[in-house]
Design a protein around this motif. Structure first.
Motif, PDB file in Angstrom:
ATOM      1  N   ILE A 147       0.829  -1.203   0.000  1.00 21.16           N
ATOM      2  CA  ILE A 147       0.000   0.000   0.000  1.00 21.16           C
ATOM      3  C   ILE A 147       0.867   1.257   0.000  1.00 21.16           C
ATOM      4  O   ILE A 147       0.632   2.194  -0.762  1.00 21.16           O
ATOM      5  N   ALA A 148       1.908   1.263   0.839  1.00 20.35           N
ATOM      6  CA  ALA A 148       2.783   2.436   0.895  1.00 20.35           C
ATOM      7  C   ALA A 148       3.519   2.639  -0.423  1.00 20.35           C
ATOM      8  O   ALA A 148       3.675   3.766  -0.904  1.00 20.35           O
ATOM      9  N   GLY A 149       3.985   1.548  -1.018  1.00 20.55           N
ATOM     10  CA  GLY A 149       4.701   1.647  -2.282  1.00 20.55           C
ATOM     11  C   GLY A 149       3.846   2.198  -3.399  1.00 20.55           C
ATOM     12  O   GLY A 149       4.314   2.957  -4.264  1.00 20.55           O
ATOM     13  N   ARG A 150       2.566   1.866  -3.373  1.00 21.06           N
ATOM     14  CA  ARG A 150       1.662   2.389  -4.398  1.00 21.06           C
ATOM     15  C   ARG A 150       1.235   3.825  -4.117  1.00 21.06           C
ATOM     16  O   ARG A 150       0.915   4.581  -5.026  1.00 21.06           O
ATOM     17  N   GLU A 156      -0.780   9.622  -4.262  1.00 20.55           N
ATOM     18  CA  GLU A 156      -2.085   9.919  -3.694  1.00 20.55           C
ATOM     19  C   GLU A 156      -2.284   9.148  -2.400  1.00 20.55           C
ATOM     20  O   GLU A 156      -1.619   8.141  -2.141  1.00 20.55           O
ATOM     21  N   ILE A 157      -3.225   9.647  -1.590  1.00 19.54           N
ATOM     22  CA  ILE A 157      -3.550   8.985  -0.324  1.00 19.54           C
ATOM     23  C   ILE A 157      -4.330   7.708  -0.609  1.00 19.54           C
ATOM     24  O   ILE A 157      -5.254   7.690  -1.424  1.00 19.54           O
ATOM     25  N   ILE A 158      -3.961   6.631   0.061  1.00 20.55           N
ATOM     26  CA  ILE A 158      -4.644   5.349  -0.096  1.00 20.55           C
ATOM     27  C   ILE A 158      -5.197   4.922   1.260  1.00 20.55           C
ATOM     28  O   ILE A 158      -4.475   4.924   2.261  1.00 20.55           O
ATOM     29  N   ALA A 184      -0.265   8.303   3.248  1.00 23.62           N
ATOM     30  CA  ALA A 184      -0.175   9.542   2.462  1.00 23.62           C
ATOM     31  C   ALA A 184       1.256   9.742   1.996  1.00 23.62           C
ATOM     32  O   ALA A 184       2.196   9.610   2.791  1.00 23.62           O
ATOM     33  N   PRO A 185       1.451  10.057   0.723  1.00 25.06           N
ATOM     34  CA  PRO A 185       2.808  10.354   0.253  1.00 25.06           C
ATOM     35  C   PRO A 185       3.252  11.723   0.758  1.00 25.06           C
ATOM     36  O   PRO A 185       2.448  12.648   0.857  1.00 25.06           O
ATOM     37  N   THR A 197       6.579   8.460   2.989  1.00 25.57           N
ATOM     38  CA  THR A 197       5.155   8.264   3.275  1.00 25.57           C
ATOM     39  C   THR A 197       4.914   8.369   4.774  1.00 25.57           C
ATOM     40  O   THR A 197       5.809   8.127   5.590  1.00 25.57           O
ATOM     41  N   LEU A 198       3.701   8.729   5.123  1.00 26.87           N
ATOM     42  CA  LEU A 198       3.255   8.773   6.510  1.00 26.87           C
ATOM     43  C   LEU A 198       2.035   7.869   6.614  1.00 26.87           C
ATOM     44  O   LEU A 198       1.047   8.082   5.911  1.00 26.87           O
ATOM     45  N   SER A 199       2.122   6.850   7.456  1.00 23.26           N
ATOM     46  CA  SER A 199       1.051   5.854   7.564  1.00 23.26           C
ATOM     47  C   SER A 199       0.381   5.927   8.927  1.00 23.26           C
ATOM     48  O   SER A 199       1.061   5.901   9.957  1.00 23.26           O
ATOM     49  N   ALA A 200      -0.941   6.027   8.927  1.00 26.77           N
ATOM     50  CA  ALA A 200      -1.716   6.013  10.171  1.00 26.77           C
ATOM     51  C   ALA A 200      -2.454   4.683  10.262  1.00 26.77           C
ATOM     52  O   ALA A 200      -3.084   4.249   9.289  1.00 26.77           O
ATOM     53  N   HIS A 201      -2.368   4.034  11.418  1.00 28.37           N
ATOM     54  CA  HIS A 201      -2.970   2.727  11.615  1.00 28.37           C
ATOM     55  C   HIS A 201      -4.033   2.777  12.700  1.00 28.37           C
ATOM     56  O   HIS A 201      -3.998   3.626  13.574  1.00 28.37           O
ATOM     57  N   SER A 202      -4.953   1.825  12.644  1.00 24.08           N
ATOM     58  CA  SER A 202      -5.983   1.723  13.683  1.00 24.08           C
ATOM     59  C   SER A 202      -6.389   0.265  13.864  1.00 24.08           C
ATOM     60  O   SER A 202      -6.380  -0.519  12.909  1.00 24.08           O
ATOM     61  N   LYS A 203      -6.730  -0.083  15.093  1.00 26.67           N
ATOM     62  CA  LYS A 203      -7.224  -1.427  15.374  1.00 26.67           C
ATOM     63  C   LYS A 203      -8.698  -1.566  14.988  1.00 26.67           C
ATOM     64  O   LYS A 203      -9.234  -2.671  15.033  1.00 26.67           O
ATOM     65  N   GLN A 204      -9.336  -0.452  14.641  1.00 27.97           N
ATOM     66  CA  GLN A 204     -10.749  -0.474  14.281  1.00 27.97           C
ATOM     67  C   GLN A 204     -10.927  -0.613  12.776  1.00 27.97           C
ATOM     68  O   GLN A 204     -10.177  -0.024  11.994  1.00 27.97           O
ATOM     69  N   ARG A 205     -11.925  -1.356  12.378  1.00 25.97           N
ATOM     70  CA  ARG A 205     -12.247  -1.484  10.969  1.00 25.97           C
ATOM     71  C   ARG A 205     -12.991  -0.225  10.518  1.00 25.97           C
ATOM     72  O   ARG A 205     -13.772   0.345  11.267  1.00 25.97           O
ATOM     73  N   ASN A 206     -12.713   0.231   9.307  1.00 25.17           N
ATOM     74  CA  ASN A 206     -13.327   1.443   8.772  1.00 25.17           C
ATOM     75  C   ASN A 206     -13.057   2.660   9.646  1.00 25.17           C
ATOM     76  O   ASN A 206     -13.905   3.540   9.786  1.00 25.17           O
ATOM     77  N   ALA A 207     -11.884   2.718  10.270  1.00 25.45           N
ATOM     78  CA  ALA A 207     -11.563   3.840  11.157  1.00 25.45           C
ATOM     79  C   ALA A 207     -11.430   5.137  10.388  1.00 25.45           C
ATOM     80  O   ALA A 207     -11.736   6.200  10.919  1.00 25.45           O
TER      81      ALA A 207
END
Length: 207
Positions: A147-150, A156-158, A184-185, A197-207
């Motif tokens: 995901i980060a590579g793309r 663009e933000i994925i 986000a790139p 890239t800056l990646s934000a993670h969450s334990k919640q689905r559809n966060a």
């Protein structure tokens, strides 16, 4: 006369709308239903406007705070820490963040800094794809992969509401302690090159 409250979230009264007529019993049942629905639509618009204003204020406050901290930072590692820490604190439902830098002489993304939010509210060093934060700097992805590579490839933000269902998620990682992901790139404003890239993670689905 018809009077209907404007109710927002949690049934909170935001105001009133009054409709007056010149004749007795001028408003029939159909008119009352229409008026009630109209007031509900107005309530939605008002609530959305209030949330938008709050969001803009929060973004302005956050940007000011980040800028002040970055100006005081003296080391690259300190700048990275500020970026990931502010990302976790600013994005709703985010409980982790990792910063990747793009190597100048290759197409590799190298994990540089990461933070994880504990239930106590404390932020600790964290490597998203490993349990040991010492693995920061060892996690390598290439442009166009994962995901980060793309995100870098397409500039663009994925967003992945559930990484287990996303076709671009690299399932080879040892541990996946998060469910949803947003990447986000980071684009240099001067030459428009992607630098990471800056990646934000969450334990919640559809966060």
């Amino acid at each position: 006369i018809l009077i209907e409250p404007i109710r927002g979230l949690e049934n909170k009264v935001l105001g009133l709308i009054m409709l007056g007529g010149v004749r007795p019993l001028q408003f029939d049942t159909l008119t009352k239903r229409f008026f009630r629905q109209f007031c509900a639509n107005v309530a939605t618009a008002v609530e959305t406007s209030l949330l938008y204003r709050k969001a803009r204020l929060r973004i302005h406050t956050t940007n000011k705070s980040v800028t002040e901290q970055l100006l005081k930072a003296e080391k690259e590692s300190e700048i990275a820490r500020i970026l990931v820490e502010q990302t976790v604190n600013s994005i709703s439902n985010a409980d982790g963040c990792v910063l990747h830098y793009l190597e100048d002489d290759s197409k590799n993304l190298i994990s540089h800094a990461g933070m994880k939010l504990l239930p106590t509210g404390k932020l600790i060093p964290w490597a998203a794809s490993h349990t040991d934060p010492r693995n920061l700097g060892r996690s390598i992805m290439q442009i166009g992969e994962g995901i980060a590579g793309r995100a870098v490839q397409y500039r663009e933000i994925i967003v992945a509401p559930d990484v287990s269902e996303h076709p671009w998620f690299e399932k080879s990682a040892q541990v996946t302690p998060f469910v949803s992901l947003m990447v986000a790139p980071i684009i240099d404003p001067d030459d428009q090159h992607v630098i990471g890239t800056l990646s934000a993670h969450s334990k919640q689905r559809n966060a």
